[in-house]
Write an enzyme that holds these catalytic residues in place. Structure first.
Site, PDB file in Angstrom:
ATOM      1  N   THR A 214      11.789  18.692 -94.571  1.00  0.00           N
ATOM      2  CA  THR A 214      11.560  19.403 -95.827  1.00  0.00           C
ATOM      3  C   THR A 214      11.705  18.481 -97.044  1.00  0.00           C
ATOM      4  OG1 THR A 214      12.457  21.370 -94.792  1.00  0.00           O
ATOM      5  CG2 THR A 214      12.494  21.325 -97.200  1.00  0.00           C
ATOM      6  N   ASP A 245      14.212  28.890 -94.635  1.00  0.00           N
ATOM      7  CA  ASP A 245      14.893  29.122 -95.908  1.00  0.00           C
ATOM      8  C   ASP A 245      14.117  28.589 -97.115  1.00  0.00           C
ATOM      9  OD1 ASP A 245      15.386  26.473 -94.946  1.00  0.00           O
ATOM     10  OD2 ASP A 245      16.986  26.265 -96.435  1.00  0.00           O
ATOM     11  N   GLY A 266      17.360  21.573 -93.841  1.00  0.00           N
ATOM     12  CA  GLY A 266      18.174  21.653 -92.638  1.00  0.00           C
ATOM     13  C   GLY A 266      17.721  22.794 -91.759  1.00  0.00           C
TER      14      GLY A 266
END
Lengths: 346, 346
Positions: A214, A245, A266
């Site tokens: 990411t 997320d 993560g």
């Protein structure tokens, strides 16, 4: 008698100072001692198992060059009085266009061999936010996220609808094959092999740089406004139009001028369950923690305790920054008028 | 000399009590004074413009009957030692199956005339969570959310992938026409007419009971565990596969045994931007607020100030409940071993 009262008064005074100092002193101390930097910008390119022994000098140099070029773009905007939102968007566009990171070009593949991209952006001044989940033909998902924020009444658009919205907004679209990169395709094949051999489908994922690439950016501009953005291809071999997320405001991204701007990277499921990005803001607002204290607690205590691998970048209204991670590495960098640094390993 | 020291000691002692009382007393006071109820359950069926003058006696009776039947289902599970998760899931299944509420059967229509359903569930004991966004053929989206939590490595699945996952899990599926109800179809037509006449596409929505009929449930079970769940058809005339706060952990739903379980209803975009459900938990954890104080502040101060219409239900580990809303009405009810109430208007 007089001495007695003096002593009593002294005792009460000392106690009162002790009381005030303990309850609210931390925040007051920060606001008087800290000077606000004119601008500052922090980036990440993912956290995961990134070890010196697995990375040759050439690859390392490539990543460092890309991180520095991303910082150049952001610094140039902020130095010239541009907004934190513009800096965040354009830095992330650069990182999306680089095949080195798991976002835009370079995104990982889903279980079925597609690329599904997620991104979000938030304005710390207005609390407005926009996000897209599972787009497949949008060249720069972060631009689509910003368009959702500014041109739609919604915050989160997904799948085919989000693609359609991006087309209606006249954003650059590409054929899905644009997102193909050999290394990510091979990563999927290895993952599918592994699954065939032993791991049951649905097993919790192991931390892995190829899964956690990411990208994100947070910035403070000369007007004192904060902004945050995040963009990702998600997890290798993700299924069923899974969304992580990154496009979730409060999980992967949050910004509030009164506290901080945050972008996470993560194992997204843990970041959603702990509402990590909003928790950063809440700890600063309600506990008076600094951006470093809040980041350290959430990443290296709270998430570590439950096996949530990853990291985050955050910046407060003074330009103070934090880049905590609990994995072996995180591609990262920051720039202020006085300083610039990029890093990969712990 | 002895008297002086005694006085000094007394002064310090008084101050210390004062200090401890001010900094952390609220929480301690609560835990010693409050007794834990064996079980408790709260439900909502949406907040919005719901006024006595617009509702005839028969309709009112229908809603009250439905709310009471939902409470019966939950109470029966909890009284017999069932889990908060089971109570939340089965109460929401009942509300989804009722055409009275904007969830499952009775969901509102999208701009294109479809029904797209969102739901989420969270376990306060483990912080595990599951959610689906934009499913179109799943009879009970809350069951799909629970399956995501328990049978997948992910938290949030969307659109076609979430439909596929539900089929693979053997959940009840229906043809999309199952979700058709005349009143919701007419609401869409009125909305489209309105848009044609004056409102530009993308205008912020007005609070309206037909748009905000989300359902939710929070529960405390005999084991002392909390759970929360939310299910919705979203906003009438939503576009581009928009997802609201209901399936977003931290926005529409949150549960943590240490603080509270929360389910929200209202103009979802505001609830996402303020991370309302997680903010409830954060204010209780970090500021020591009660569930009522936190709910009141967020709904009637924070959200009201920015025009965020809606409400929430919440329950803490003692069975204390809150049901704040800043609209003219919210379908709601609660049950404990001692008490039961349902309500609609302010």
């Amino acid at each position: 008698m007089k001495t007695r009262y003096s002593l009593l008064f002294l005792a009460f005074s000392v106690s009162l100072v002790f009381y005030l100092g303990s309850c609210s002193g931390k925040k007051q101390q920060q606001s008087t001692e800290k000077e606000r930097l004119p601008y500052a910008l922090v980036i990440h390119g993912g956290a995961g198992t990134i070890k010196p022994k697995n990375m040759d000098a050439e690859t390392k140099a490539q990543y460092e060059k890309a991180l520095n070029e991303a910082l150049d773009i952001g610094e140039n905007i902020l130095k010239n009085g541009g907004t934190a939102l513009d800096a965040v968007e354009n830095v992330i566009v650069y990182l999306e266009n680089s095949p080195l990171f798991n976002a835009g070009k370079g995104a990982v593949f889903t279980y079925e061999g597609h690329n599904e991209l997620d991104a979000s952006i938030m304005d710390g001044k207005t609390h407005k936010a926009g996000a897209v989940g599972g787009v497949t033909i949008v060249k720069n998902p972060i631009r689509a996220a910003r368009a959702v924020m500014e041109k739609s009444p919604h915050v989160l658009l997904t799948c085919a609808g989000a693609n359609r919205f991006a087309i209606e907004q006249g954003l650059d679209t590409v054929s899905p094959e644009y997102f193909y990169t050999e290394s990510r395709w091979e990563a999927l094949q290895r993952r599918l092999e592994k699954e065939k051999k032993k791991e049951p489908v649905g097993a919790r994922e192991e931390p892995d740089a190829h899964k956690f690439g990411t990208v994100g950016c947070v910035a403070l501009d000369k007007q004192g406004n904060l902004a945050a953005g995040t963009s990702t291809g998600g997890l290798t071999a993700k299924r069923w139009n899974r969304i992580g997320d990154s496009p979730i405001i409060g999980a992967g991204t949050y910004a509030d001028n009164a506290t901080c701007a945050v972008s996470c990277t993560g194992h997204g499921e843990y970041f959603i369950r702990e509402a990590v990005a909003h928790d950063m803001s809440a700890r600063m607002a309600y506990l008076g923690e600094s951006v470093q204290e809040a980041g350290e607690h959430i990443i290296n205590e709270k998430l570590k305790a439950i096996g949530g691998a990853g990291g985050l970048i955050a910046i407060d209204q003074y330009g103070q920054i934090a880049m905590p991670f609990n994995t072996s590495g995180m591609y990262r960098g920051y720039v202020t008028p006085d300083e610039r640094k990029v890093g990969i390993f712990k």
